[in-house]
Design a protein around this motif. Structure first.
Motif, PDB file in Angstrom:
ATOM      1  N   VAL A 164      10.925  33.539 -30.212  1.00 16.04           N
ATOM      2  CA  VAL A 164      12.046  32.849 -30.720  1.00 16.04           C
ATOM      3  C   VAL A 164      11.546  32.085 -32.067  1.00 16.04           C
ATOM      4  CG1 VAL A 164      13.582  30.981 -29.883  1.00 16.04           C
ATOM      5  CG2 VAL A 164      12.689  32.699 -28.046  1.00 16.04           C
ATOM      6  N   LEU A 165      12.106  32.113 -33.252  1.00 19.05           N
ATOM      7  CA  LEU A 165      12.685  31.549 -34.587  1.00 19.05           C
ATOM      8  C   LEU A 165      12.692  30.578 -34.008  1.00 19.05           C
ATOM      9  CD1 LEU A 165      12.140  34.251 -36.658  1.00 19.05           C
ATOM     10  CD2 LEU A 165       9.681  34.212 -35.239  1.00 19.05           C
ATOM     11  N   ASP A 166      12.131  29.182 -34.411  1.00 17.11           N
ATOM     12  CA  ASP A 166      13.176  28.280 -35.035  1.00 17.11           C
ATOM     13  C   ASP A 166      13.856  28.498 -36.403  1.00 17.11           C
ATOM     14  OD1 ASP A 166      13.943  25.347 -34.191  1.00 17.11           O
ATOM     15  OD2 ASP A 166      12.596  24.664 -35.162  1.00 17.11           O
ATOM     16  N   VAL A 167      15.191  29.213 -35.884  1.00 15.97           N
ATOM     17  CA  VAL A 167      16.300  29.572 -37.353  1.00 15.97           C
ATOM     18  C   VAL A 167      17.507  29.384 -36.524  1.00 15.97           C
ATOM     19  CG1 VAL A 167      16.756  31.496 -38.767  1.00 15.97           C
ATOM     20  CG2 VAL A 167      14.120  30.915 -37.967  1.00 15.97           C
ATOM     21  N   THR A 168      18.256  28.837 -37.664  1.00 12.05           N
ATOM     22  CA  THR A 168      19.960  28.789 -37.646  1.00 12.05           C
ATOM     23  C   THR A 168      20.254  30.399 -38.367  1.00 12.05           C
ATOM     24  OG1 THR A 168      20.101  26.823 -36.840  1.00 12.05           O
ATOM     25  CG2 THR A 168      22.394  27.814 -37.304  1.00 12.05           C
ATOM     26  N   GLY A 169      20.923  31.184 -38.033  1.00 10.71           N
ATOM     27  CA  GLY A 169      21.642  31.820 -38.156  1.00 10.71           C
ATOM     28  C   GLY A 169      20.776  33.522 -38.394  1.00 10.71           C
ATOM     29  N   HIS A 170      21.731  34.192 -38.598  1.00 15.52           N
ATOM     30  CA  HIS A 170      21.376  35.429 -37.847  1.00 15.52           C
ATOM     31  C   HIS A 170      20.102  36.667 -38.922  1.00 15.52           C
ATOM     32  CE1 HIS A 170      21.873  39.212 -35.415  1.00 15.52           C
ATOM     33  NE2 HIS A 170      22.667  39.924 -36.765  1.00 15.52           N
ATOM     34  N   CYS A 171      19.665  35.872 -39.172  1.00 17.65           N
ATOM     35  CA  CYS A 171      19.090  36.819 -41.090  1.00 17.65           C
ATOM     36  C   CYS A 171      17.707  35.914 -41.270  1.00 17.65           C
ATOM     37  CB  CYS A 171      19.905  36.500 -42.332  1.00 17.65           C
ATOM     38  SG  CYS A 171      21.558  37.746 -42.221  1.00 17.65           S
ATOM     39  N   ALA A 172      16.954  35.746 -40.414  1.00 14.61           N
ATOM     40  CA  ALA A 172      15.403  34.832 -40.593  1.00 14.61           C
ATOM     41  C   ALA A 172      14.942  35.709 -42.052  1.00 14.61           C
ATOM     42  CB  ALA A 172      15.123  34.998 -38.989  1.00 14.61           C
TER      43      ALA A 172
END
Length: 293
Positions: free
Chosen positions: A266-274
């Motif tokens: 799980v990447l600590d990212v907001t959005g759908h395009c890490a």
């Protein structure tokens, strides 16, 4: 103008029609580009973009693998700089048409085994279907923001959307394509990178032929490939975005359970395009996963 398929089309059960044998330059058709490695026998990374995007979206990832991997980039027919004259609305009304694009690219480059597939969003499902059809071709699968089904099937599966919501999204495409692009792009991009990344995504959406985008959108959002997941035999890395408006974290957990031998990160990212917003996280995860033990 060719009409897009109706909402009622069951895309997951779409059976591709046998294509006529045509002499087509597949490299031109799919805008294939290869970044060669130092060694001719280097392992292969094959990148597949998501809906409304193009191979250009991988530009932040490829530099980390230059020299060590032979990197293959392409555009699905109907996207990016592919040849629009080769778009078949029947073939591309279901994901199997895009699966064939992946296999065709591999064939034209003479790739027979050992391919590391890297797919974003719907391309994760496309890659898994390709690996089911030709398991000997692929070594490992890297799935960025994957979803086998965007529609909720409660209580067993939380895909993130009700069917009527997705039908409304397609209706907006039909009525106001530019308005649809302006609405969806920042949702996909997420905050806080919504302005810059959202602008790039909106431009990419708007540069795609509306009819072709409409057909790909329906194939993407109404596909249901949950039943095929147990058939996947290749190891998979699932890269889930922690805050993704399109794919809830429950989807990543579901995939991890269904894909035997998979790894969930799980990447600590907001959005759908890490791979665009936080490429360093994606490249680091890929390097850990692809490096020999």
């Amino acid at each position: 103008m060719v009409q897009a398929p109706p909402h009622e089309l069951s895309v997951q059960n779409c059976v591709p029609i046998a294509q006529k044998e045509l002499k087509v330059d597949l490299r031109k058709r799919n805008n294939v580009h290869v970044i060669e490695a130092v060694r001719p026998d280097a392992p292969v990374l094959l990148y597949a973009h998501g809906f409304g995007c193009s191979q250009h979206m991988w530009r932040h990832i490829t530099p980390a693998f230059e020299g060590k991997y032979r990197q293959v980039l392409f555009d699905y027919v109907g996207s990016g700089q592919s040849d629009p004259a080769t778009f078949d609305p029947v073939k591309y009304a279901c994901l199997q048409g895009y699966v064939q694009d992946v296999l065709d690219v591999c064939d034209v480059l003479g790739l027979k085994r050992g391919v590391h597939f890297v797919g974003h969003s719907v391309s994760a499902s496309i890659g898994l279907l390709a690996a089911i059809e030709r398991p000997e071709l692929f070594e490992r699968m890297v799935l960025v923001g994957p979803s086998p089904c965007f529609i909720n099937h409660l209580p067993d599966y939380q895909g993130g959307f009700e069917r009527k919501d997705l039908e409304g999204l397609l209706d907006l495409m039909d009525q106001n394509y530019m308005g649809w692009a302006s609405y969806l792009a920042p949702v996909v991009a997420g905050e806080p990178q919504g302005d810059s990344l959202g602008g790039e995504l909106s431009e990419s959406f708007c540069s795609t032929d509306p009819m072709m985008a409409r057909i790909f959108a329906q194939a993407t959002f109404f596909a249901d490939n949950r039943a095929e997941l147990p058939l996947v035999t290749r190891p998979c890395l699932i890269l889930q975005h922690r805050n993704d408006a399109l794919v809830p974290t429950a989807v990543g957990e579901y995939l991890h359970k269904q894909l035997k031998g998979s790894t969930l990160e799980v990447l600590d990212v907001t959005g759908h395009c890490a791979h665009m917003s936080h490429p360093h996280l994606v490249t680091a995860a890929m390097q850990r996963y692809l490096s020999p033990a």
